[in-house]
Design an enzyme around this catalytic site. Structure first.
Site, PDB file in Angstrom:
ATOM      1  N   ASP A  76      -0.332   5.126   0.990  1.00  0.00           N
ATOM      2  CA  ASP A  76      -0.625   6.076   2.066  1.00  0.00           C
ATOM      3  C   ASP A  76      -0.636   5.372   3.419  1.00  0.00           C
ATOM      4  O   ASP A  76      -1.358   4.392   3.619  1.00  0.00           O
ATOM      5  CB  ASP A  76      -1.971   6.757   1.821  1.00  0.00           C
TER       6      ASP A  76
ATOM      7  N   ASP B 198       0.855  -1.182   0.000  1.00  0.00           N
ATOM      8  CA  ASP B 198       0.000   0.000   0.000  1.00  0.00           C
ATOM      9  C   ASP B 198       0.897   1.240   0.000  1.00  0.00           C
ATOM     10  O   ASP B 198       2.103   1.149   0.274  1.00  0.00           O
ATOM     11  CB  ASP B 198      -0.893  -0.044   1.245  1.00  0.00           C
TER      12      ASP B 198
END
Length: 220
Positions: free
Chosen positions: A17, A15
């Site tokens: 953020d 991922d």
């Protein structure tokens, strides 16, 4: 006392953020403005938005609003987020962690679109992985597993042999739904029972092995 856990995988799915990039300040600014425009409580909005595509968060927060309006509003929000990179920095250890993955199977799997992910990775001074699954690549937002399954497919690795790095409830749920193990990054992740959890990426060491697997040494 500290302990080191060891996990092995054939590919890592990352991922962005909250995992590689700390964009919390920008996310808060943009979404609290959106909450104000729509008469919603900012604190309640922030409990929902991490990890999801914007239109999916809007659908949860404004369930009676037509999806067409959510898609249009999301496009405006993405442009606003892309333009606002103040305070966007790397999660500690992210640069070295990405460098240690050179030549190893890994992919970025993010709910951001190409423009936003490019802007935030650049603002944090991080190199983009060669394989990227962005908002444009999928038809469903996390917690749907589509993005992680696409990442595994692009790398040619069985989902069960992948490890996901995530910070949010939606992302951890997506990784689990894809049949993958999950390493949680940061305090949000620790609330959702990932297979391992660390404060940041300084607590993860990558060791390539002769048989092509990736050994992760995780200090907890």
């Amino acid at each position: 006392m500290t302990a080191t856990a060891v996990l092995t995988a054939r590919a890592l799915l990352l991922d962005m953020d909250g995992t590689l990039v700390n964009s919390d300040a920008a996310v808060e600014r943009v979404w609290r403005r959106w909450a104000g425009r729509n008469g919603l409580d900012g604190d309640e909005v922030m409990k929902v938005v991490h990890g999801r595509q914007g239109y999916a968060s809007m659908a949860l927060l404004l369930p009676d609003r037509p999806m067409e309006q959510n898609y249009a509003d999301n496009a405006r929000m993405l442009a606003e987020e892309t333009a606002d990179t103040e305070g966007v920095v790397e999660v500690p250890g992210a640069r070295d962690f990405l460098a240690s993955l050179a030549g190893l199977p890994h992919a970025l799997v993010t709910s951001a679109d190409v423009a936003l992910s490019t802007a935030r990775m650049a603002a944090a001074g991080l190199a983009q992985p060669e394989v990227r699954v962005t908002a444009e690549s999928v038809g469903a937002s996390k917690p749907d597993p589509e993005g992680f399954l696409k990442g595994a497919a692009e790398l040619g690795v069985d989902p069960a042999d992948c490890i996901v790095f995530e910070d949010s409830a939606a992302g951890i749920a997506a990784g689990r739904a894809a049949g993958m193990r999950v390493v949680g990054i940061g305090p949000r992740a620790g609330l959702h029972a990932p297979d391992a959890v660390v404060r940041d990426l300084t607590q993860v060491r990558v060791e390539p092995t002769p048989d092509g697997t990736i050994r992760l040494h995780i200090t907890q």
